[in-house]
Structures are given as structure tokens and as C-alpha cells.
Design a protein around this motif. Structure first.
Motif, PDB file in Angstrom:
ATOM      1  N   VAL A  98       0.868  -1.180   0.000  1.00  0.00           N
ATOM      2  CA  VAL A  98       0.000   0.000   0.000  1.00  0.00           C
ATOM      3  C   VAL A  98       0.902   1.227   0.000  1.00  0.00           C
ATOM      4  O   VAL A  98       1.654   1.456   0.938  1.00  0.00           O
ATOM      5  N   HIS A  99       0.845   1.989  -1.093  1.00  0.00           N
ATOM      6  CA  HIS A  99       1.693   3.180  -1.208  1.00  0.00           C
ATOM      7  C   HIS A  99       1.052   4.397  -0.549  1.00  0.00           C
ATOM      8  O   HIS A  99       1.717   5.179   0.117  1.00  0.00           O
ATOM      9  N   ALA A 100      -0.247   4.560  -0.751  1.00  0.00           N
ATOM     10  CA  ALA A 100      -0.959   5.730  -0.223  1.00  0.00           C
ATOM     11  C   ALA A 100      -2.437   5.390  -0.124  1.00  0.00           C
ATOM     12  O   ALA A 100      -2.881   4.342  -0.582  1.00  0.00           O
ATOM     13  N   MET A 101      -3.176   6.323   0.460  1.00  0.00           N
ATOM     14  CA  MET A 101      -4.623   6.170   0.591  1.00  0.00           C
ATOM     15  C   MET A 101      -5.302   7.357  -0.066  1.00  0.00           C
ATOM     16  O   MET A 101      -4.804   8.479  -0.006  1.00  0.00           O
ATOM     17  N   GLY A 102      -6.452   7.109  -0.683  1.00  0.00           N
ATOM     18  CA  GLY A 102      -7.241   8.176  -1.287  1.00  0.00           C
ATOM     19  C   GLY A 102      -7.042   8.277  -2.777  1.00  0.00           C
ATOM     20  O   GLY A 102      -6.139   7.693  -3.355  1.00  0.00           O
ATOM     21  N   SER A 103      -7.909   9.074  -3.409  1.00  0.00           N
ATOM     22  CA  SER A 103      -7.814   9.308  -4.850  1.00  0.00           C
ATOM     23  C   SER A 103      -6.738  10.341  -5.126  1.00  0.00           C
ATOM     24  O   SER A 103      -6.225  10.988  -4.214  1.00  0.00           O
ATOM     25  N   GLY A 104      -6.397  10.524  -6.374  1.00  0.00           N
ATOM     26  CA  GLY A 104      -5.379  11.509  -6.740  1.00  0.00           C
ATOM     27  C   GLY A 104      -5.725  12.903  -6.269  1.00  0.00           C
ATOM     28  O   GLY A 104      -4.875  13.631  -5.758  1.00  0.00           O
ATOM     29  N   LEU A 105      -6.980  13.297  -6.402  1.00  0.00           N
ATOM     30  CA  LEU A 105      -7.396  14.630  -5.999  1.00  0.00           C
ATOM     31  C   LEU A 105      -7.300  14.818  -4.487  1.00  0.00           C
ATOM     32  O   LEU A 105      -6.776  15.817  -4.006  1.00  0.00           O
ATOM     33  N   SER A 106      -7.768  13.838  -3.733  1.00  0.00           N
ATOM     34  CA  SER A 106      -7.705  13.977  -2.273  1.00  0.00           C
ATOM     35  C   SER A 106      -6.274  13.939  -1.783  1.00  0.00           C
ATOM     36  O   SER A 106      -5.927  14.610  -0.810  1.00  0.00           O
ATOM     37  N   ARG A 107      -5.400  13.165  -2.449  1.00  0.00           N
ATOM     38  CA  ARG A 107      -3.983  13.147  -2.061  1.00  0.00           C
ATOM     39  C   ARG A 107      -3.324  14.480  -2.357  1.00  0.00           C
ATOM     40  O   ARG A 107      -2.491  14.962  -1.586  1.00  0.00           O
ATOM     41  N   THR A 108      -3.697  15.117  -3.474  1.00  0.00           N
ATOM     42  CA  THR A 108      -3.127  16.421  -3.822  1.00  0.00           C
ATOM     43  C   THR A 108      -3.540  17.473  -2.803  1.00  0.00           C
ATOM     44  O   THR A 108      -2.703  18.217  -2.299  1.00  0.00           O
ATOM     45  N   PHE A 109      -4.837  17.538  -2.489  1.00  0.00           N
ATOM     46  CA  PHE A 109      -5.295  18.488  -1.479  1.00  0.00           C
ATOM     47  C   PHE A 109      -4.677  18.174  -0.117  1.00  0.00           C
ATOM     48  O   PHE A 109      -4.319  19.072   0.637  1.00  0.00           O
ATOM     49  N   LEU A 151     -16.993  -0.375   5.943  1.00  0.00           N
ATOM     50  CA  LEU A 151     -15.898   0.504   5.559  1.00  0.00           C
ATOM     51  C   LEU A 151     -15.686   0.516   4.059  1.00  0.00           C
ATOM     52  O   LEU A 151     -15.810  -0.517   3.392  1.00  0.00           O
ATOM     53  N   ASP A 152     -15.361   1.694   3.530  1.00  0.00           N
ATOM     54  CA  ASP A 152     -14.947   1.858   2.141  1.00  0.00           C
ATOM     55  C   ASP A 152     -13.535   2.433   2.164  1.00  0.00           C
ATOM     56  O   ASP A 152     -13.295   3.472   2.779  1.00  0.00           O
ATOM     57  N   LEU A 153     -12.596   1.760   1.496  1.00  0.00           N
ATOM     58  CA  LEU A 153     -11.206   2.194   1.451  1.00  0.00           C
ATOM     59  C   LEU A 153     -10.794   2.431   0.009  1.00  0.00           C
ATOM     60  O   LEU A 153     -11.158   1.664  -0.884  1.00  0.00           O
ATOM     61  N   GLU A 154     -10.030   3.490  -0.204  1.00  0.00           N
ATOM     62  CA  GLU A 154      -9.479   3.777  -1.520  1.00  0.00           C
ATOM     63  C   GLU A 154      -7.960   3.802  -1.364  1.00  0.00           C
ATOM     64  O   GLU A 154      -7.427   4.606  -0.602  1.00  0.00           O
ATOM     65  N   ILE A 155      -7.276   2.888  -2.088  1.00  0.00           N
ATOM     66  CA  ILE A 155      -5.838   2.756  -1.902  1.00  0.00           C
ATOM     67  C   ILE A 155      -5.076   2.923  -3.215  1.00  0.00           C
ATOM     68  O   ILE A 155      -5.637   2.774  -4.304  1.00  0.00           O
ATOM     69  N   VAL A 156      -3.795   3.233  -3.080  1.00  0.00           N
ATOM     70  CA  VAL A 156      -2.843   3.257  -4.187  1.00  0.00           C
ATOM     71  C   VAL A 156      -1.818   2.180  -3.867  1.00  0.00           C
ATOM     72  O   VAL A 156      -1.272   2.159  -2.755  1.00  0.00           O
ATOM     73  N   VAL A 157      -1.580   1.280  -4.803  1.00  0.00           N
ATOM     74  CA  VAL A 157      -0.639   0.189  -4.572  1.00  0.00           C
ATOM     75  C   VAL A 157       0.667   0.446  -5.312  1.00  0.00           C
ATOM     76  O   VAL A 157       0.704   1.178  -6.306  1.00  0.00           O
ATOM     77  N   ASP A 158       1.734  -0.165  -4.812  1.00  0.00           N
ATOM     78  CA  ASP A 158       3.029  -0.090  -5.478  1.00  0.00           C
ATOM     79  C   ASP A 158       3.018  -0.974  -6.712  1.00  0.00           C
ATOM     80  O   ASP A 158       2.404  -2.053  -6.717  1.00  0.00           O
ATOM     81  N   TYR A 159       3.715  -0.542  -7.761  1.00  0.00           N
ATOM     82  CA  TYR A 159       3.815  -1.321  -8.985  1.00  0.00           C
ATOM     83  C   TYR A 159       4.528  -2.642  -8.693  1.00  0.00           C
ATOM     84  O   TYR A 159       5.509  -2.684  -7.965  1.00  0.00           O
ATOM     85  N   GLY A 160       4.012  -3.720  -9.252  1.00  0.00           N
ATOM     86  CA  GLY A 160       4.651  -5.024  -9.141  1.00  0.00           C
ATOM     87  C   GLY A 160       4.061  -5.928  -8.079  1.00  0.00           C
ATOM     88  O   GLY A 160       4.374  -7.116  -8.051  1.00  0.00           O
ATOM     89  N   VAL A 161       3.222  -5.391  -7.211  1.00  0.00           N
ATOM     90  CA  VAL A 161       2.605  -6.243  -6.195  1.00  0.00           C
ATOM     91  C   VAL A 161       1.342  -6.879  -6.763  1.00  0.00           C
ATOM     92  O   VAL A 161       0.742  -6.355  -7.697  1.00  0.00           O
ATOM     93  N   ALA A 162       0.969  -8.014  -6.200  1.00  0.00           N
ATOM     94  CA  ALA A 162      -0.274  -8.669  -6.601  1.00  0.00           C
ATOM     95  C   ALA A 162      -1.431  -7.926  -5.927  1.00  0.00           C
ATOM     96  O   ALA A 162      -1.571  -7.976  -4.703  1.00  0.00           O
ATOM     97  N   ILE A 163      -2.213  -7.225  -6.720  1.00  0.00           N
ATOM     98  CA  ILE A 163      -3.263  -6.362  -6.173  1.00  0.00           C
ATOM     99  C   ILE A 163      -4.272  -7.167  -5.354  1.00  0.00           C
ATOM    100  O   ILE A 163      -4.687  -6.733  -4.277  1.00  0.00           O
ATOM    101  N   ALA A 164      -4.644  -8.331  -5.817  1.00  0.00           N
ATOM    102  CA  ALA A 164      -5.606  -9.152  -5.067  1.00  0.00           C
ATOM    103  C   ALA A 164      -5.043  -9.547  -3.703  1.00  0.00           C
ATOM    104  O   ALA A 164      -5.770  -9.543  -2.701  1.00  0.00           O
ATOM    105  N   ASP A 165      -3.748  -9.866  -3.648  1.00  0.00           N
ATOM    106  CA  ASP A 165      -3.127 -10.236  -2.374  1.00  0.00           C
ATOM    107  C   ASP A 165      -3.055  -9.044  -1.425  1.00  0.00           C
ATOM    108  O   ASP A 165      -3.287  -9.177  -0.221  1.00  0.00           O
ATOM    109  N   VAL A 166      -2.728  -7.869  -1.971  1.00  0.00           N
ATOM    110  CA  VAL A 166      -2.669  -6.659  -1.139  1.00  0.00           C
ATOM    111  C   VAL A 166      -4.064  -6.337  -0.601  1.00  0.00           C
ATOM    112  O   VAL A 166      -4.227  -6.040   0.583  1.00  0.00           O
ATOM    113  N   ALA A 167      -5.074  -6.413  -1.457  1.00  0.00           N
ATOM    114  CA  ALA A 167      -6.447  -6.129  -1.030  1.00  0.00           C
ATOM    115  C   ALA A 167      -6.892  -7.103   0.060  1.00  0.00           C
ATOM    116  O   ALA A 167      -7.514  -6.703   1.049  1.00  0.00           O
TER     117      ALA A 167
END
Length: 116
Positions: free
Chosen positions: A16-27, A56-72
Motif C-alpha cells: 500500500v503506497h498511499a490512501m485516497g484518490s489523486g485529488l484527495s492526495r493532492t489536497f 468501511l470503504d477504502l481507496e488505496i494506491v498500490v506499489d507497482y509489481g505487487v499482486a493487487i488481489a493479495d494486497v487487497a
């Protein structure tokens, strides 16, 4: 409180690199730079809390190369365990949206401070 616990538990998961959408991360990056401001641990987390249950609803940004299903899956397990242990609420639903993938050559929206 539930959003803070879920946000911290989700960020603890490898991949998990970050949380939130691009817009919310920028703000959020702008708000974090304001003197006296603090990083928002609830960015990318929404909770509906009832008497004995929560969803709960979570919005995440994942690192490139990780298995997204496993991270989720790991995020879901970590969040459920943390929220149920700390609050006593039953987590009935965890929805995870992957909003972006952090590529190795992309700059972070929060650059490291330069020391001269």
C-alpha cells in the motif's frame, strides 16, 4: 475513530503506497504543508458506524509489481482485525477500491525535503 483505526491498519500493509484518490492526495499534500497541520490518517477511508456493526470503504494506491488481489486481501484482514479488536464493533463489509498504481519512476506528490 473507526476511520482512523482503519486508515492506520491499511497503511501497515506491504504494497500500500498511499490512501485516497489523486485529488484527495493532492489536497492533502497541500494541507499537510500548512504549519500546524498534520497528516490525515482518515484520507481514503469512509465508515458507516451503527450500534454494533460497521461498514468501511477504502481507496488505496498500490506499489507497482505487487499482486493487487493479495494486497487487497491483506488490507481487508488487517483492517477487520484492528477495528474489531479496538472497538468491539463487528465489521460486516470492507470495500476496497484501487485508484492508482505507483510506478517506480513516478515522483511522490510529497517530495523529500532537501538538506543543503
Amino acid at each position: 475513530v473507526v476511520e482512523k483505526i482503519a486508515g492506520l491498519a491499511a497503511r501497515d500493509v506491504l504494497g500500500v503506497h498511499a490512501m485516497g484518490s489523486g485529488l484527495s492526495r493532492t489536497f492533502g499534500a497541500v494541507r499537510d504543508r500548512v504549519p500546524g497541520g498534520s497528516k490525515s490518517v482518515t484520507r481514503g477511508v469512509k465508515a458507516e458506524v451503527g450500534e454494533v456493526q460497521t461498514a468501511l470503504d477504502l481507496e488505496i494506491v498500490v506499489d507497482y509489481g505487487v499482486a493487487i488481489a493479495d494486497v487487497a486481501k491483506a488490507v481487508r484482514e488487517n483492517v477487520v482485525a484492528a477495528v474489531e479488536r479496538m472497538t468491539g464493533l463487528e465489521v460486516v463489509e470492507v470495500n476496497i477500491a484501487v485508484s492508482d498504481v505507483k510506478l517506480p519512476d513516478e515522483e511522490d506528490e510529497e517530495p523529500e525535503p532537501r538538506i543543503q
